[in-house]
Structure formats: C-alpha cells, structure tokens
Motif scaffolding. Sequence first.
Motif, short mmCIF file in Angstrom:
data_model
loop_
_atom_site.label_atom_id
_atom_site.label_comp_id
_atom_site.label_asym_id
_atom_site.label_seq_id
_atom_site.Cartn_x
_atom_site.Cartn_y
_atom_site.Cartn_z
N UNK A 72 0.84 -1.24 0.00
CA UNK A 72 -0.01 -0.11 0.12
C UNK A 72 0.83 1.01 0.00
N UNK A 73 0.81 2.02 -1.17
CA UNK A 73 1.58 3.26 -1.34
C UNK A 73 3.05 2.88 -1.32
N UNK A 74 4.08 3.29 -0.56
CA UNK A 74 5.50 2.81 -0.45
C UNK A 74 5.83 1.92 0.76
N UNK A 75 4.73 1.12 1.26
CA UNK A 75 4.88 0.34 2.49
C UNK A 75 3.96 -1.00 2.19
N UNK A 76 4.15 -2.03 2.97
CA UNK A 76 3.62 -2.98 3.18
C UNK A 76 2.77 -3.17 4.37
N UNK A 77 1.69 -3.65 4.25
CA UNK A 77 0.50 -3.73 5.51
C UNK A 77 0.19 -4.90 5.73
N UNK A 78 0.13 -5.45 7.10
CA UNK A 78 -0.19 -6.65 7.56
C UNK A 78 -1.32 -6.46 8.64
N UNK A 79 -2.45 -7.12 8.51
CA UNK A 79 -3.77 -6.95 9.52
C UNK A 79 -3.79 -8.46 9.81
N UNK A 80 -4.14 -8.46 11.12
CA UNK A 80 -4.25 -9.80 11.79
C UNK A 80 -5.71 -9.70 12.92
N UNK A 81 -6.22 -10.67 13.07
CA UNK A 81 -7.21 -10.65 14.14
C UNK A 81 -6.70 -11.55 15.28
N UNK A 82 -6.74 -11.10 16.45
CA UNK A 82 -5.93 -11.46 17.69
C UNK A 82 -6.63 -12.44 18.55
N UNK A 83 -6.24 -13.40 18.98
CA UNK A 83 -6.73 -14.12 19.94
C UNK A 83 -5.89 -13.95 21.33
N UNK A 84 -6.20 -13.68 22.43
CA UNK A 84 -7.62 -13.59 22.92
C UNK A 84 -8.08 -12.11 22.79
N UNK A 85 -7.38 -11.41 22.44
CA UNK A 85 -7.91 -9.85 22.49
C UNK A 85 -9.38 -9.43 21.68
N UNK A 86 -9.51 -10.26 20.55
CA UNK A 86 -10.82 -9.87 19.66
C UNK A 86 -10.77 -8.66 19.07
N UNK A 87 -9.44 -8.16 18.86
CA UNK A 87 -9.17 -6.92 18.05
C UNK A 87 -8.58 -7.09 16.97
N UNK A 88 -8.66 -6.26 15.76
CA UNK A 88 -8.03 -6.56 14.86
C UNK A 88 -6.86 -5.33 14.51
N UNK A 89 -5.68 -5.90 14.58
CA UNK A 89 -4.34 -4.82 14.65
C UNK A 89 -3.87 -4.91 13.25
N UNK A 90 -3.29 -3.81 12.71
CA UNK A 90 -2.49 -3.61 11.55
C UNK A 90 -1.28 -3.02 11.99
N UNK A 91 -0.18 -3.46 11.20
CA UNK A 91 1.14 -2.90 11.22
C UNK A 91 1.45 -2.55 9.69
N UNK A 92 2.38 -1.35 9.73
CA UNK A 92 2.81 -0.70 8.42
C UNK A 92 4.27 -1.05 8.58
N UNK A 93 4.78 -1.33 7.38
CA UNK A 93 6.37 -1.65 7.48
C UNK A 93 7.04 -1.91 6.00
N UNK A 94 8.26 -2.50 6.28
CA UNK A 94 8.86 -2.91 4.99
C UNK A 94 8.80 -4.28 4.87
N UNK A 95 9.18 -4.92 3.70
CA UNK A 95 9.14 -6.47 3.41
C UNK A 95 10.27 -6.75 2.45
N UNK A 96 11.18 -7.33 2.85
CA UNK A 96 12.29 -7.89 2.29
C UNK A 96 12.82 -8.97 2.87
N UNK A 97 13.71 -10.09 2.08
CA UNK A 97 14.21 -11.21 2.28
C UNK A 97 13.32 -12.18 3.15
#
Length: 464
Positions: free
Chosen positions: A207-232
């Motif tokens: 997304x744009x010049x970054x990568x995005x990871x979204x995950x649904x968390x146990x046991x939190x029951x919340x959806x977190x997102x991370x933006x960052x870099x992807x290589x290797x």
Amino acid sequence: MIHKHAGDHHRTAYHFQSPTNWMNDPNGLVQWQGDYHLFYQYNPDGPLFGKIHWGHAVSYDLLHWTHLPVALSPTPGGPDEDGCWSGCLVNDKGIPTLVYSGNAHGRQLPCLATSFDGLLTWQKHIQNPVIQHWPEGLDVVEFRDHCVWQEDDIWYQIIGSGIKDVGGTVLLYRSRDLLSWEFIQPLCIGNKAETGTMWECPDFFPLGDKYVLTISSIPDGLVYYFTGTYQNFTFTPETRGVLDASTHFYAPQSMQDDQGRRLLFGWLREGRGDQEIQTAGWAGAMSLPRILSLTSGHQLKIEPASELQQLRRKHHTIPAQPITGDNMVITDLSTNALEIVLEIDAGSTSMWGLRIQDSSYPEEIITVTVQKSQLVSEFKFQGINSRLYEAEMCELQQLKTLSRRLHIFLDGSVMEIFVDEQMCLTERFYFSMPQHLSLALFANEGEAQLYSLDIWEMDTIWHS
C-alpha cells in the motif's frame, strides 16, 4: 422475493447479510470480470456457529447484492468434513482458485477448489489438503486462514498461527503450482503481551510505498494492523494501530479492485446472547466497504467507499450554531437507516457528542462522546449500560484545531463510526422498535461550535 426476516428491524437495510442463519468472516473477495464477489463463512443449518460452509453473493456496484448458491460444503470423510473455514481467491492463469482451511478432527489444513463456470460451482482438488502437516521445528498453537499472492511465477501464502509462549505469528510458504508448498519462515512474530497469542485471518499487501499486515488477535478479539517494509521474506513493522476499536469488528479481508483501490470488509459480530440469536433466526453482518490508504505518517487512512453516497435519500441539514448543554437538533427521523456527517470544534468544552433516542422508548439511548483523546460509544437500555467501548485517539494525526469530523452510519442494529478518516469504532445495539428517532448535540462545561451536520435517510440495498 420478500426476505424471510423482512419484519425484523434489527436486520440491516444497507449492510450485507446472509439470507438467514449464521454468517461470519468475509472470504474470497475478488472483482471478477467486472463484478464484485463476496464469499463468507456460513451455517445454512442454524443461527449459531456450526458446520461451516461458504456462502456466496455477487454485486455489480458494491452496493446491491444477489445471493448465489453455496460455494463450498463440507465433504463427509474428506479433509474439510467438519467445516470449510476461511480463505481467499486467486487467479491461476485464468482459473479462479479458492485456498481455504479444511477443518477435520480439530485441525485445519489448506485445501484448494477451482471453478470453470464463472465462480458458480467449485471442484475440490484431489490432493487436498495441499499442506499435510504443521511446520516442523516450531511449537505452533494453531494453523489456519490464508492470504495468497504471486510474485513473478512464484506463489506465496501466509497462514495464521502462534508460537507457544511467544505470540501470534504468520507463517510464510511458497509454491510454483499452488499444490506443493515449501515452508520458508515466519513472516512476522508478535509479542503475546501486546497483540495476543494467535493471529487469525492474516492479510498482507503493498500500500503506497509500504506493506501492510492485518491480523485478528486471540484472545484480544481486536484487529491490529502493522505498516512497514518487506524484504528477504521478512516483514518488519514500523507502525502499529487498531483497525477498529471494537471487538464487534473482526476477521477483515481486503482486495484491490479494478479502480486500484484497496477495499476491505470485516465481519460484524452480534452483541446479544445465543438465546436471543436463536429467537431472531440469524446472526452476523458485513461491515460497509472501507477504502484503505496511508497517511503521511504511514498510519492507515480508513474511509467508507464513495459508492455509498448513491443510497442517500431524504436529506436533513442542520445550520452552524454554538452548542451548550443539550441542543435537540432534529426529532422527525422515521427510519433507523441513516448516514450522519458531523463537524464540530470542541472550543472551550472538555466533552461533546451526540445522542440518538426514540420518543417511544426514551430509556433507550445511543451516545457518542468525544473527550480529549477518547471516543466513547454507549448504548443504554432501561437505564442499564449494557456495553461500553472506548477508542483511544491519541495515535491520530495531530490536528491544528480542536475540530473533529465524525462520519456515522446507523443501520438496523449496526453503527459504524469513522473519526477523521483515521479511526473506526463499530457498535451493535438493539432498539425495541424504532419509530421516531431524535438527535441531540451536547457540550459539557463550555461551548462547542457546530460547523456542519448533514443527515441522510438511506435506501435499502435489497430488492423485494
């Protein structure tokens, strides 16, 4: 066709729902030959979670949906005999292919199904499951849900998991043919104290010049997102946030449509008990389609899809005015399918918000309050505060003024709130029988300034 639950005012007018019974995660999102396809977890046998199938619907405009036959059903004696769980759809040289978790005997393993008639019927692959075992050498706690993409001629997929006593993780695999998969390594590993012990329904995309990871968390029951870099083969998070501050929003999946937009749906959980669900005969809804982009600080920007404006019907405009104490602004809303766009400057007050109430049931109140860096959504029923969620807004971009923009969608028993296009909060509420809704603005211990307030009564997406 008259809907089975047409008389149920808790059903939604413009959020997608299954025809009846239980639904949960969105699956297999794709725009295929111009049409949007939405698959979803579905129990055709009852309104509670059970032996899960894949429901299927299609839309030409992202608004109006046509229900199609069930796409996947468990195969007795097969690797998905206890349920066809969540997954995605990929285009394999023109052949639409589902990658999903086959549930059997308490474990889930990746399976494939293909279609040769325009996504209507699906044939399961004879080699299912295409990954036979959990990865060796890692003490993982679960293993399910798939995000698959292609780079050059190589397929990659991540599978949701968790490493015992460490935290949630997503596991990275690669393949040349979608059938033989090689485990590479964890793409990203979380801290159990911060983002939970198991990461479900992972989604990974540029997304744009970054990568995005979204995950649904146990046991939190919340959806977190991370933006960052992807290589290797490693994703390195640089920012972290919550995709929606409520546990009613879960298991989202995204896709890129023909317009190049990153489009996302999430499952909206119920906020009532099993007995009430059994009586109603249905459970679950999809969120509105949300468009994702990045802010200058690489946080997620979240907006409702512009197509929703086509559903606007009767329009109410409230003039700019100072707000002190309680200001009743409108009393004649005869529908609970509404869109509300509100811009207020907090001015000298420490707390402001809006209150939605029914004249027939004055004890039932929805309140949305902004207090410094918090947004609080509250539903009261007969004086009992049955649910209370808070969304910390301190991670939002710092504003030069005290002005906030709330974009609220009220629909049946669903409320979605977009704050400054950077925070979302989803609420479920259950009015007894809405007839004449009123809306009041309030400011405590000071004066706020209303810049604009627009309210639209919304059309239904379902054709009778």
